[in-house]
Design an enzyme around this catalytic site. Structure first.
Site: not given
Ligand SMILES: Nc1ncnc2c1ncn2[C@@H]1O[C@H](COP(=O)(O)OP(=O)(O)OP(=O)(O)O)[C@@H](O)[C@H]1O
Length: 302
Positions: A36, A40, A57, A152
């Protein structure tokens, strides 16, 4: 590019320079398909030399504003590594090379709660309660042990592992929000988060208690799980603030008629616009109705 670091991607290919390839070879990491993409960076599936699957990531420093690099990044990294809790995605390794940051973390094989909710209609309230309770426990650890607010919280940041255990991830905006010695709350002045989930103080750009802003966002998440829609009209900010201020009448008018009174009371506590009166996450994770409902949940079969 060496064969062990060649991504076997469908779609995006992760381009490595020789420095990164050498580093991956040295550490025994093999990068697989893309999972995905966020604001950022991109997320890939990866495997280490022992065969352990992880998610990596890849954050491109050149795409970030200087403000983000200086203010948020060091926080994200230090908080990530210290967080060890069964309801927080565990980070295993972080390194920086060629203007990129690589964060290797626990792989969650069943996607995020936003995706699950889209695909499954109806969704049992007991399952919503179980996953909400699990993420509340992860958040409670972050609040009480790490003295940090997440900032968040949203269904997209609640992942499901292979056994359908819900875990919080993405500590991009996490910030120490209490002073260590006296555990005194430090007010935040960075107005981050995702619009429909933002607490009124964040929307109004007033200094706010990050712990209580997280609780508000948890309330929005639980409301979404129960109703499949957001509680407040978030595309029109003045209207959103008006609806929020009309407490508890407006929010009470939004609850499903068949929602148990205990659930309404729990949500009322999270949607109190006065952050001093709003519930703490500790109260929520100890809520008797939530605990009872969770205990009756039946997990999805693979
Ligand atoms: N640990 C993980 N295991 C499995 N998939 C993951 C993992 N972390 C992220 N993903 C996948 O990668 C996607 C992008 O994640 P990322 O955290 O970068 O962005 P986001 O949370 O969706 O958005 P943003 O960071 O912009 O708020 C997620 O939606 C999820 O599908």
């Amino acid at each position: 590019m060496s064969s062990s670091s060649q991504p076997s991607t469908t779609g995006d290919v992760l381009e490595f320079d020789s420095k990164i390839s050498a580093l991956f070879n040295h550490k025994g990491y093999k990068i697989m398909n893309k999972l995905g993409q966020g604001a950022y960076g991109k997320v890939y599936k990866a495997m280490d030399s022992s065969g352990r699957v992880s998610a990596v990531k890849v954050m491109d420093l050149s795409l970030m504003s200087e403000n983000f690099r200086n203010k948020f990044l060091p926080r994200e990294l230090s908080t990530l590594i210290e967080c060890r809790h069964e309801n927080l995605i565990q980070v295993w390794d972080i390194f920086r090379a060629s203007n990129k940051i690589f964060i290797f973390m626990e792989f969650a094989g069943n996607g995020d709660l936003a995706g699950y909710l889209k695909k499954h209609n109806p969704m049992e309230d007991s399952l919503s309660c179980l996953w909400f309770l699990q993420t509340s426990r992860g958040l409670s650890f972050l609040h009480e042990r790490m003295l940090s607010a997440h900032r968040d919280i949203k269904l997209d940041n609640m992942l499901l592992d292979g056994q359908y255990v819900a875990k919080l991830t993405d500590f991009g905006f996490a910030k120490p929000s209490a002073e260590k010695e006296r555990r005194q709350v430090l007010l935040s002045r960075t107005f981050c988060g995702t619009s429909p989930y933002k607490a009124p103080q964040v929307l109004a750009r007033k200094p706010y208690n990050g712990f209580k802003a997280d609780v508000w966002s948890m309330g929005v998440s639980l409301f979404l799980l129960f109703h499949r829609q957001f509680p407040f009209c978030w595309k029109d900010r003045p209207e959103q603030l008006r609806q929020i201020a009309d407490y508890p009448d407006y929010i009470r008018s939004r609850y499903r008629q068949d929602l148990p009174e205990d659930a309404k009371t729990l949500l009322d506590g999270m949607f109190n616009p006065d952050e001093k009166a709003r519930s703490w996450i500790k109260t929520i994770r100890n809520n008797k109705w939530l605990l009872n409902m969770s205990s009756t949940a039946i997990l999805p079969t693979q």
